[in-house]
Design an enzyme around this catalytic site. Structure first.
Site, PDB file in Angstrom:
ATOM      1  CE1 TYR A 104      42.480  41.664  22.548  1.00 43.38           C
ATOM      2  CE2 TYR A 104      44.480  42.752  21.845  1.00 43.38           C
ATOM      3  CZ  TYR A 104      43.764  42.070  22.804  1.00 43.38           C
ATOM      4  OH  TYR A 104      44.329  41.806  24.026  1.00 43.38           O
ATOM      5  CD1 TRP A 106      44.494  45.792  25.783  1.00 40.32           C
ATOM      6  CD2 TRP A 106      44.657  46.855  27.742  1.00 40.32           C
ATOM      7  NE1 TRP A 106      44.812  44.864  26.736  1.00 40.32           N
ATOM      8  CE2 TRP A 106      44.930  45.488  27.957  1.00 40.32           C
ATOM      9  CE3 TRP A 106      44.726  47.718  28.832  1.00 40.32           C
ATOM     10  CZ2 TRP A 106      45.242  44.958  29.199  1.00 40.32           C
ATOM     11  CZ3 TRP A 106      45.037  47.197  30.081  1.00 40.32           C
ATOM     12  CH2 TRP A 106      45.288  45.835  30.257  1.00 40.32           C
TER      13      TRP A 106
HETATM   14  P1  PGD Z   1      47.431  49.604  22.522  1.00 34.16           P
HETATM   15  O1  PGD Z   1      48.743  50.279  22.356  1.00 34.16           O
HETATM   16  O2  PGD Z   1      46.818  49.643  23.883  1.00 34.16           O
HETATM   17  O3  PGD Z   1      47.683  48.101  22.080  1.00 34.16           O
HETATM   18  O4  PGD Z   1      47.604  45.653  21.826  1.00 34.16           O
HETATM   19  P2  PGD Z   1      46.653  46.936  21.724  1.00 34.16           P
HETATM   20  O5  PGD Z   1      46.254  47.082  20.303  1.00 34.16           O
HETATM   21  O6  PGD Z   1      45.591  46.881  22.749  1.00 34.16           O
HETATM   22  O7  PGD Z   1      46.410  50.165  21.438  1.00 34.16           O
HETATM   23  C1  PGD Z   1      45.272  50.868  21.759  1.00 34.16           C
HETATM   24  C2  PGD Z   1      45.061  51.988  20.746  1.00 34.16           C
HETATM   25  O8  PGD Z   1      43.830  52.610  21.054  1.00 34.16           O
HETATM   26  C3  PGD Z   1      46.125  53.069  20.787  1.00 34.16           C
HETATM   27  O9  PGD Z   1      46.587  53.359  19.484  1.00 34.16           O
HETATM   28  C4  PGD Z   1      45.393  54.280  21.373  1.00 34.16           C
HETATM   29  O10 PGD Z   1      45.856  55.521  20.890  1.00 34.16           O
HETATM   30  C5  PGD Z   1      43.965  54.018  20.918  1.00 34.16           C
HETATM   31  N1  PGD Z   1      42.931  54.641  21.724  1.00 34.16           N
HETATM   32  C6  PGD Z   1      42.969  54.960  23.031  1.00 34.16           C
HETATM   33  N2  PGD Z   1      41.783  55.478  23.403  1.00 34.16           N
HETATM   34  C7  PGD Z   1      40.980  55.480  22.316  1.00 34.16           C
HETATM   35  C8  PGD Z   1      39.636  55.879  22.078  1.00 34.16           C
HETATM   36  O11 PGD Z   1      38.916  56.308  22.948  1.00 34.16           O
HETATM   37  N3  PGD Z   1      39.155  55.712  20.824  1.00 34.16           N
HETATM   38  C9  PGD Z   1      39.912  55.212  19.814  1.00 34.16           C
HETATM   39  N4  PGD Z   1      39.349  55.088  18.625  1.00 34.16           N
HETATM   40  N5  PGD Z   1      41.189  54.824  20.021  1.00 34.16           N
HETATM   41  C10 PGD Z   1      41.717  54.945  21.247  1.00 34.16           C
HETATM   42  C11 PGD Z   1      47.996  45.120  23.051  1.00 34.16           C
HETATM   43  C12 PGD Z   1      48.334  43.628  22.857  1.00 34.16           C
HETATM   44  O12 PGD Z   1      49.641  43.504  22.293  1.00 34.16           O
HETATM   45  C13 PGD Z   1      48.263  42.854  24.114  1.00 34.16           C
HETATM   46  S1  PGD Z   1      46.912  43.105  25.152  1.00 34.16           S
HETATM   47  C14 PGD Z   1      49.162  41.894  24.424  1.00 34.16           C
HETATM   48  S2  PGD Z   1      49.141  41.115  25.961  1.00 34.16           S
HETATM   49  C15 PGD Z   1      50.158  41.399  23.467  1.00 34.16           C
HETATM   50  N6  PGD Z   1      51.463  41.319  24.017  1.00 34.16           N
HETATM   51  C16 PGD Z   1      52.510  41.110  23.207  1.00 34.16           C
HETATM   52  C17 PGD Z   1      53.754  40.509  23.639  1.00 34.16           C
HETATM   53  O13 PGD Z   1      53.920  40.136  24.814  1.00 34.16           O
HETATM   54  N7  PGD Z   1      54.727  40.366  22.734  1.00 34.16           N
HETATM   55  C18 PGD Z   1      54.590  40.734  21.455  1.00 34.16           C
HETATM   56  N8  PGD Z   1      55.619  40.589  20.609  1.00 34.16           N
HETATM   57  N9  PGD Z   1      53.438  41.294  21.023  1.00 34.16           N
HETATM   58  C19 PGD Z   1      52.401  41.482  21.835  1.00 34.16           C
HETATM   59  N10 PGD Z   1      51.243  42.048  21.358  1.00 34.16           N
HETATM   60  C20 PGD Z   1      50.030  42.116  22.133  1.00 34.16           C
END
Ligand code: PGD
Length: 755
Positions: A104, A106
């Site tokens: 999972y 983004w």
């Molecule tokens: P990101 O920080 O976007 O968080 O959680 P998510 O895991 O999606 O992580 C994406 C990772 O992908 C980053 O480390 C980035 O460096 C890496 N990345 C970017 N581009 C690439 C690529 O091309 N290739 C590879 N291999 N990696 C890449 C988000 C999630 O957190 C979400 S959507 C929600 S809504 C939740 N919200 C909450 C909340 O409201 N409260 C709490 N306490 N916790 C939450 N967690 C959830």
């Protein structure tokens, strides 16, 4: 031109680093573009492949050293066969269900280098993997809506902005419509419209009521009436509003009879026939803190105006999160305005820039994920349970399922040590598998907890095609920067592994990246019947799919003729009582919306020890955990820590002052954060956003301010098993002495430091 989840832009390396300019057609570009400054540096980057020393020397196996061990630098030519051997071993010994590929996250915008599609396609070509269903964003809301209205239409096809801007008289916003969240959209957003549409409605005379413990959950310019509700009690407030409508003859009986089933059951609950408790304003005031007279007044205003009831996704990212969504919809049904322009219900306006923009019809350029023959994916937020309890049963949406026995975890494009709850527990869970593989451009906490870390490129280092379901443009995402160190595209990494494992043809279909981009574009062009060719698109930089969002009204056709256009529910109507849900027999999600007291809220016994309600919401200064070290995010930190906001009276009662480094704690864990006093918070509430990179000291205290050391790892209910990360009870105290340094962006032992 390039695109990100927070906007389109042009970028070029300049004398002072990367010069970024927002897309000229975007009237309201996101400040998150201000984090791209670090993209041109090597700070926190993974420069080459690494393997954890304990795994390399002792071989695969459960290992509590994960996250504490040092790393050994590797060459691509050695790491690819090493990992291929391990994948072959796990597939041969344990089968595909033992490989967790939910992955999972983004990742980055871009239709080809979409990390999750890439990893799914790769693992699919090896025979499959255990996947995951639903999202951390919307786990409870979407599953509940399937039962109640037969689809997720209030999320995916709500009434669009132009209609709301023209018709809505009263916006009643449970959880607000936070401007910060409206600046991002999964897949990209080239024109940010949320703020403009709300401004237009306000200019026309629409009024706004904000129901939230946090005042800035709605833009100040909207001049909203603020009802600072006790966190996690929106359902009680909604029930009391409904009670007044029923008691005062304001409920639309004709609508409820013709378009809904089960109002009699809801009515019996409202008036107290079901459980002896009338859900009156006086009852609700004790729970939610909104005075009874205000509840009475608001119910009458709602009945007297064209009213839109909105519920943010944050409401359902909490224990029993199904209830506010169901009750919000029931309230809108009682007002009888579902299907009317500007009235009714919407779930997630302001949660993403795309919600309310309407969908572009037809396909988008999309990388096929291939087949996954392994069934029974886990609910996405139950990953730690799955790792800790293989073979044990659990309930999910009416089914009794069993957790698989996971031996290898493959994560690409997500950061579970950012997004999951109770990170101390997640650490225990990540000690269980035999092998953990992570691709990430950065040394995130998830990369640090892996055995094999493969450096992926960042989006600016590759060409791609940008498009999103709710956006106006297809964007040519031009490569802008040279690759950092030995980083490779995820596609190239998987192609090399696929070659080693003898499935190259299945995975690559013989195409290079450029050939894939042309192929995806041509396939899309043909099916969408577009005249453009790839080269023209690539040099123009964009293709317009539409000029404006469409005018669309949720449930309009259903309202016009419910027999000809029934909902996909068992009754064809809106199910205010669902015999399906009732039939599951879940006391944590019964057959109609109810008030259920969460274990952690200000009225719970636990509040005697932990008297502050933490709202761990999505951050204003970055996208989730991405580019936390970028300029815009860094500028918000207080003495290098994530800011925690608190009402000045609560701070004074603890002898705390603005700028103090504080310890936020409960029984699950603790983190340090920098105090910001603010009257934008209800007393008794603290707010610490997600996304500060997890930086545990030897005792597991996150010295940087990641709130997920405090949140509880439990599902919303047995129905949806959604993420409940939004809320926790905590206490806050001053940190004595000099706080330890934040080391989250430094490489782990054994890895090279980028510049
Ligand atoms: P990101 O920080 O976007 O968080 O959680 P998510 O895991 O999606 O992580 C994406 C990772 O992908 C980053 O480390 C980035 O460096 C890496 N990345 C970017 N581009 C690439 C690529 O091309 N290739 C590879 N291999 N990696 C890449 C988000 C999630 O957190 C979400 S959507 C929600 S809504 C939740 N919200 C909450 C909340 O409201 N409260 C709490 N306490 N916790 C939450 N967690 C959830």
């Amino acid at each position: 031109m390039h695109s990100s989840h927070f906007g389109a832009f042009t970028a070029a390396p300049g004398d002072d680093g990367l010069e970024v300019r927002p897309y000229a057609g975007d009237a309201d570009p996101s400040p998150l573009l201000g984090n791209l400054d670090v993209a041109a540096t090597g700070r926190a980057r993974v420069d080459r492949p690494y393997v954890r020393r304990g795994w390399l020397e002792d071989g695969p196996g459960p290992d509590p050293r994960r996250g504490r061990d040092e790393f050994v630098p590797m060459d691509w030519q050695d790491v690819v066969p090493l990992l291929a051997r391990e994948l072959r071993r796990v597939y041969a010994t344990h089968g595909p269900a033992a490989v967790f590929g939910g992955s999972y996250g983004w990742g980055s915008a871009g239709r080809f280098h979409h990390a999750q599609s890439q990893v799914h396609r790769f693992l699919g070509s090896l025979g499959g993997y255990t996947g995951s269903v639903e999202t951390y964003s919307l786990g409870a809301g979407r599953i509940l809506l399937q039962h109640v209205v037969g689809s997720d239409a209030p999320v995916s096809a709500p009434t669009t902005w132009p209609v709301l801007a023209e018709h809505t008289e009263l916006f009643v916003c449970f959880g607000g419509m936070p401007p910060k969240n409206g600046s991002v959209n999964s897949g990209g957003v080239t024109r940010h419209r949320t703020a403009g549409a709300l401004r237009e409605a306000r200019r026309r005379g629409a009024r706004f009521v904000l129901v939230s413990p946090i005042r800035d959950d709605l833009a100040g310019e909207l001049d909203a009436e603020w009802l600072p509700v006790v966190p996690a009690t929106d359902t009680a407030l909604m029930l009391a509003l409904a009670y007044v409508l029923e008691r005062d003859g304001l409920a639309d009986g004709e609508f409820l009879r013709r378009y809904c089933v089960g109002y009699d059951r809801v009515r019996a609950y409202l008036v107290g026939e079901e459980d002896g408790v009338a859900k009156s304003p006086a009852w609700a005031a004790q729970v939610c803190g909104v005075p009874a007279e205000e509840i009475e007044r608001l119910a009458h205003r709602m009945a007297g105006h064209r009213t839109l009831v909105t519920a943010t996704w944050s409401l359902q990212r909490a224990r029993y999160g199904e209830q506010p969504v169901w009750m919000g919809l029931a309230l809108a049904a009682m007002l009888g305005q579902l299907g009317v322009p500007g009235g009714g219900f919407g779930h997630g306006y302001g949660a993403l820039a795309g919600v309310g923009n309407g969908r572009v019809p037809g396909p988008l350029p999309t990388l096929p994920r291939g087949r996954n023959p392994v069934g029974a994916p886990i609910p996405v937020a139950r990953v730690a349970d799955a790792l800790l309890h293989p073979g044990e049963p659990y309930e999910f949406d009416g089914e009794r399922r069993t957790y698989p026995d996971l031996r290898l975890v493959y994560w690409c494009g997500g950061n579970p040590f950012h997004h999951h709850q109770d990170l101390t527990r997640l650490r225990r869970a990540f000690a269980r598998p035999e092998t953990v593989v992570v691709h990430d451009p950065f040394w995130t906490a998830s990369a640090r907890h892996a055995d094999v870390v493969l450096p992926s490129t960042i989006t600016l280092e590759r060409d791609d095609i940008g498009a999103a379901r709710e956006d106006d443009l297809v964007v040519a995402m031009h490569r802008t920067l040279p690759r950092y160190g030995e980083a490779r595209d995820d596609y190239e990494i998987f192609a090399a592994l696929a070659g080693e494992l003898g499935v190259a043809d299945a995975f690559t279909e013989g195409r290079t990246t450029e050939q894939w981009l042309r192929h995806l574009f041509d396939r899309w062009r043909r099916s969408a019947d577009r005249p453009e060719d790839f080269d023209a698109f690539w040099s123009a930089g964009e293709i317009a799919l539409r000029a404006e969002p469409p005018r669309h009204v949720l449930f309009e056709r259903f309202r016009a003729d419910p027999d000809a256009h029934p909902l996909r529910t068992p009754s064809g109507r809106i199910e205010l009582w669902s015999s399906t849900v009732a039939g599951f027999g879940y006391d944590d999600c019964p057959g109609h919306p109810v008030w259920l007291e969460p274990e952690e809220w200000l009225g719970a016994p636990a509040a005697a020890r932990y008297p502050l309600h933490l709202v761990a919401n999505n951050p204003a200064t970055r996208l989730h955990s991405q580019l936390d070290h970028g300029g815009y995010s860094a500028a918000s930190k207080v003495r290098g820590r994530e800011p925690v906001r608190m009402h000045p009276d609560d701070a004074a009662a603890r002898g705390l002052r603005d700028g103090d480094v504080v310890r936020v704690f409960n029984d699950r864990g603790a983190c340090l954060a920098g105090l910001v006093c603010s009257t934008a918070l209800r007393r008794g509430v603290v707010q610490l956003s997600t996304g500060a990179w997890y930086d545990p000291d030897a005792d597991g205290v996150c010295v940087h301010g990641n709130p997920n050391v405090l949140t509880r790892d439990v599902g919303t209910s047995r129905l949806a098993q959604g993420c409940t990360g939004q809320h926790a009870l905590v206490q806050v105290e001053r940190y004595p002495g000099d706080p330890p340094p934040v080391t989250a962006y430094d490489p782990p032992p054994g890895a090279a430091s980028g510049t």
